[in-house]
Design a protein around this motif. Structure first.
Motif, PDB file in Angstrom:
ATOM      1  N   LYS A 124       8.849  17.014  -3.898  1.00 37.24           N
ATOM      2  CA  LYS A 124       9.643  16.668  -5.082  1.00 37.24           C
ATOM      3  C   LYS A 124       9.560  15.169  -5.362  1.00 37.24           C
ATOM      4  O   LYS A 124       9.298  14.760  -6.499  1.00 37.24           O
ATOM      5  CB  LYS A 124      11.098  17.094  -4.847  1.00 37.24           C
ATOM      6  CG  LYS A 124      12.013  16.867  -6.017  1.00 37.24           C
ATOM      7  CD  LYS A 124      13.325  17.570  -5.740  1.00 37.24           C
ATOM      8  CE  LYS A 124      14.484  16.672  -5.845  1.00 37.24           C
ATOM      9  NZ  LYS A 124      15.758  17.338  -5.599  1.00 37.24           N
ATOM     10  N   LYS A 125       9.717  14.345  -4.333  1.00 35.96           N
ATOM     11  CA  LYS A 125       9.615  12.898  -4.502  1.00 35.96           C
ATOM     12  C   LYS A 125       8.230  12.497  -4.991  1.00 35.96           C
ATOM     13  O   LYS A 125       8.089  11.656  -5.867  1.00 35.96           O
ATOM     14  CB  LYS A 125       9.938  12.175  -3.185  1.00 35.96           C
ATOM     15  CG  LYS A 125      11.405  12.154  -2.854  1.00 35.96           C
ATOM     16  CD  LYS A 125      11.650  11.436  -1.540  1.00 35.96           C
ATOM     17  CE  LYS A 125      13.120  11.462  -1.190  1.00 35.96           C
ATOM     18  NZ  LYS A 125      13.386  10.829   0.110  1.00 35.96           N
TER      19      LYS A 125
ATOM     20  N   LEU B 254       6.052  14.345  -6.702  1.00 38.32           N
ATOM     21  CA  LEU B 254       5.878  14.773  -8.088  1.00 38.32           C
ATOM     22  C   LEU B 254       6.642  13.874  -9.048  1.00 38.32           C
ATOM     23  O   LEU B 254       6.105  13.447 -10.078  1.00 38.32           O
ATOM     24  CB  LEU B 254       6.320  16.228  -8.260  1.00 38.32           C
ATOM     25  CG  LEU B 254       6.239  16.795  -9.667  1.00 38.32           C
ATOM     26  CD1 LEU B 254       4.815  16.733 -10.206  1.00 38.32           C
ATOM     27  CD2 LEU B 254       6.733  18.227  -9.694  1.00 38.32           C
ATOM     28  N   LEU B 255       7.870  13.564  -8.720  1.00 35.43           N
ATOM     29  CA  LEU B 255       8.665  12.694  -9.590  1.00 35.43           C
ATOM     30  C   LEU B 255       8.048  11.294  -9.688  1.00 35.43           C
ATOM     31  O   LEU B 255       8.062  10.681 -10.758  1.00 35.43           O
ATOM     32  CB  LEU B 255      10.116  12.635  -9.109  1.00 35.43           C
ATOM     33  CG  LEU B 255      10.900  13.953  -9.263  1.00 35.43           C
ATOM     34  CD1 LEU B 255      12.252  13.851  -8.582  1.00 35.43           C
ATOM     35  CD2 LEU B 255      11.050  14.330 -10.727  1.00 35.43           C
ATOM     36  N   LYS B 256       7.494  10.812  -8.593  1.00 36.73           N
ATOM     37  CA  LYS B 256       6.818   9.507  -8.614  1.00 36.73           C
ATOM     38  C   LYS B 256       5.597   9.563  -9.533  1.00 36.73           C
ATOM     39  O   LYS B 256       5.371   8.624 -10.321  1.00 36.73           O
ATOM     40  CB  LYS B 256       6.402   9.150  -7.174  1.00 36.73           C
ATOM     41  CG  LYS B 256       5.777   7.789  -7.021  1.00 36.73           C
ATOM     42  CD  LYS B 256       5.451   7.526  -5.560  1.00 36.73           C
ATOM     43  CE  LYS B 256       4.716   6.239  -5.378  1.00 36.73           C
ATOM     44  NZ  LYS B 256       4.350   6.004  -3.974  1.00 36.73           N
ATOM     45  N   LEU B 257       4.829  10.647  -9.467  1.00 34.25           N
ATOM     46  CA  LEU B 257       3.670  10.799 -10.353  1.00 34.25           C
ATOM     47  C   LEU B 257       4.080  10.879 -11.813  1.00 34.25           C
ATOM     48  O   LEU B 257       3.455  10.279 -12.685  1.00 34.25           O
ATOM     49  CB  LEU B 257       2.878  12.059  -9.999  1.00 34.25           C
ATOM     50  CG  LEU B 257       2.028  12.009  -8.743  1.00 34.25           C
ATOM     51  CD1 LEU B 257       1.402  13.371  -8.467  1.00 34.25           C
ATOM     52  CD2 LEU B 257       0.946  10.951  -8.858  1.00 34.25           C
ATOM     53  N   LEU B 258       5.153  11.613 -12.090  1.00 41.24           N
ATOM     54  CA  LEU B 258       5.637  11.735 -13.462  1.00 41.24           C
ATOM     55  C   LEU B 258       6.081  10.379 -13.991  1.00 41.24           C
ATOM     56  O   LEU B 258       5.793  10.028 -15.141  1.00 41.24           O
ATOM     57  CB  LEU B 258       6.777  12.760 -13.545  1.00 41.24           C
ATOM     58  CG  LEU B 258       6.379  14.211 -13.361  1.00 41.24           C
ATOM     59  CD1 LEU B 258       7.627  15.091 -13.236  1.00 41.24           C
ATOM     60  CD2 LEU B 258       5.487  14.695 -14.487  1.00 41.24           C
ATOM     61  N   GLU B 259       6.771   9.619 -13.157  1.00 43.25           N
ATOM     62  CA  GLU B 259       7.232   8.290 -13.565  1.00 43.25           C
ATOM     63  C   GLU B 259       6.030   7.373 -13.832  1.00 43.25           C
ATOM     64  O   GLU B 259       6.021   6.623 -14.815  1.00 43.25           O
ATOM     65  CB  GLU B 259       8.123   7.699 -12.466  1.00 43.25           C
ATOM     66  CG  GLU B 259       8.703   6.349 -12.804  1.00 43.25           C
ATOM     67  CD  GLU B 259       9.670   6.375 -13.969  1.00 43.25           C
ATOM     68  OE1 GLU B 259       9.720   5.362 -14.693  1.00 43.25           O
ATOM     69  OE2 GLU B 259      10.340   7.395 -14.197  1.00 43.25           O
ATOM     70  N   LYS B 260       5.047   7.445 -12.987  1.00 42.69           N
ATOM     71  CA  LYS B 260       3.858   6.597 -13.111  1.00 42.69           C
ATOM     72  C   LYS B 260       3.074   6.921 -14.397  1.00 42.69           C
ATOM     73  O   LYS B 260       2.475   6.040 -14.997  1.00 42.69           O
ATOM     74  CB  LYS B 260       2.970   6.816 -11.890  1.00 42.69           C
ATOM     75  CG  LYS B 260       1.687   6.058 -11.877  1.00 42.69           C
ATOM     76  CD  LYS B 260       0.911   6.372 -10.613  1.00 42.69           C
ATOM     77  CE  LYS B 260      -0.568   6.201 -10.815  1.00 42.69           C
ATOM     78  NZ  LYS B 260      -1.341   6.635  -9.672  1.00 42.69           N
ATOM     79  N   ASN B 261       3.085   8.182 -14.816  1.00 39.33           N
ATOM     80  CA  ASN B 261       2.288   8.610 -15.966  1.00 39.33           C
ATOM     81  C   ASN B 261       3.083   8.757 -17.247  1.00 39.33           C
ATOM     82  O   ASN B 261       2.703   9.503 -18.134  1.00 39.33           O
ATOM     83  CB  ASN B 261       1.577   9.930 -15.628  1.00 39.33           C
ATOM     84  CG  ASN B 261       0.506   9.744 -14.594  1.00 39.33           C
ATOM     85  OD1 ASN B 261      -0.404   8.977 -14.788  1.00 39.33           O
ATOM     86  ND2 ASN B 261       0.662  10.407 -13.452  1.00 39.33           N
ATOM     87  N   LYS B 262       4.171   8.029 -17.358  1.00 38.73           N
ATOM     88  CA  LYS B 262       5.000   8.092 -18.580  1.00 38.73           C
ATOM     89  C   LYS B 262       4.210   7.681 -19.794  1.00 38.73           C
ATOM     90  O   LYS B 262       3.444   6.798 -19.841  1.00 38.73           O
ATOM     91  CB  LYS B 262       6.220   7.185 -18.461  1.00 38.73           C
ATOM     92  CG  LYS B 262       7.381   7.869 -17.837  1.00 38.73           C
ATOM     93  CD  LYS B 262       8.577   6.946 -17.930  1.00 38.73           C
ATOM     94  CE  LYS B 262       9.829   7.637 -17.425  1.00 38.73           C
ATOM     95  NZ  LYS B 262      10.966   6.780 -17.523  1.00 38.73           N
TER      96      LYS B 262
END
Length: 123
Positions: free
Chosen positions: A112-113, A115-123
């Motif tokens: 989960k961490k 995935l959330l880090k990847l989502l934040e990075k690819n905003k």
């Protein structure tokens, strides 16, 4: 490269090819026969199909044919995931996005961490 879907057996054979790097039909047969009993010709057919799909290259040395992956396991996984997500989101729209977001809570904490880090990075 257009991602080709693989049957369960093709996926097992590709995993062996990725692990070996460079192998013959007999090499694959030895590794896969630990799990299931298959004929040499079955493995040869699967490797030929993978060659036809553009996933492996083959090289002849004497009377033997050796196979190696044309695409890394990581690249294949990314392409497959991207294809799935595109189809999923185009078919189900906003409900797909909502379902995906809700499923994040069900992931193990480390995934989960990540995935959330990847989502934040690819905003």
């Amino acid at each position: 490269m257009k991602t080709k879907t693989l049957s369960r057996l093709e996926q097992e054979v590709m995993n062996i090819v990725w692990g070996c790097g460079y192998c013959s039909v007999r090499d694959v047969l030895k590794k896969i026969s630990r799990k299931k009993k298959l004929a040499y010709t079955t493995i040869a057919t699967v490797l030929n199909r993978l060659y036809g799909k553009g996933l492996v290259r083959r090289k002849t040395q004497g009377s033997l044919i050796y196979y190696s992956a044309k695409i890394s396991k990581e690249a294949y996984g990314k392409n497959t995931a991207l294809l799935f997500l595109r189809k999923f989101f185009s078919s189900f729209g906003d409900s797909a996005i909502a379902s995906f977001a809700e499923s994040i809570e069900k992931l193990p904490e480390d995934k989960k961490k990540f995935l959330l880090k990847l989502l934040e990075k690819n905003k």
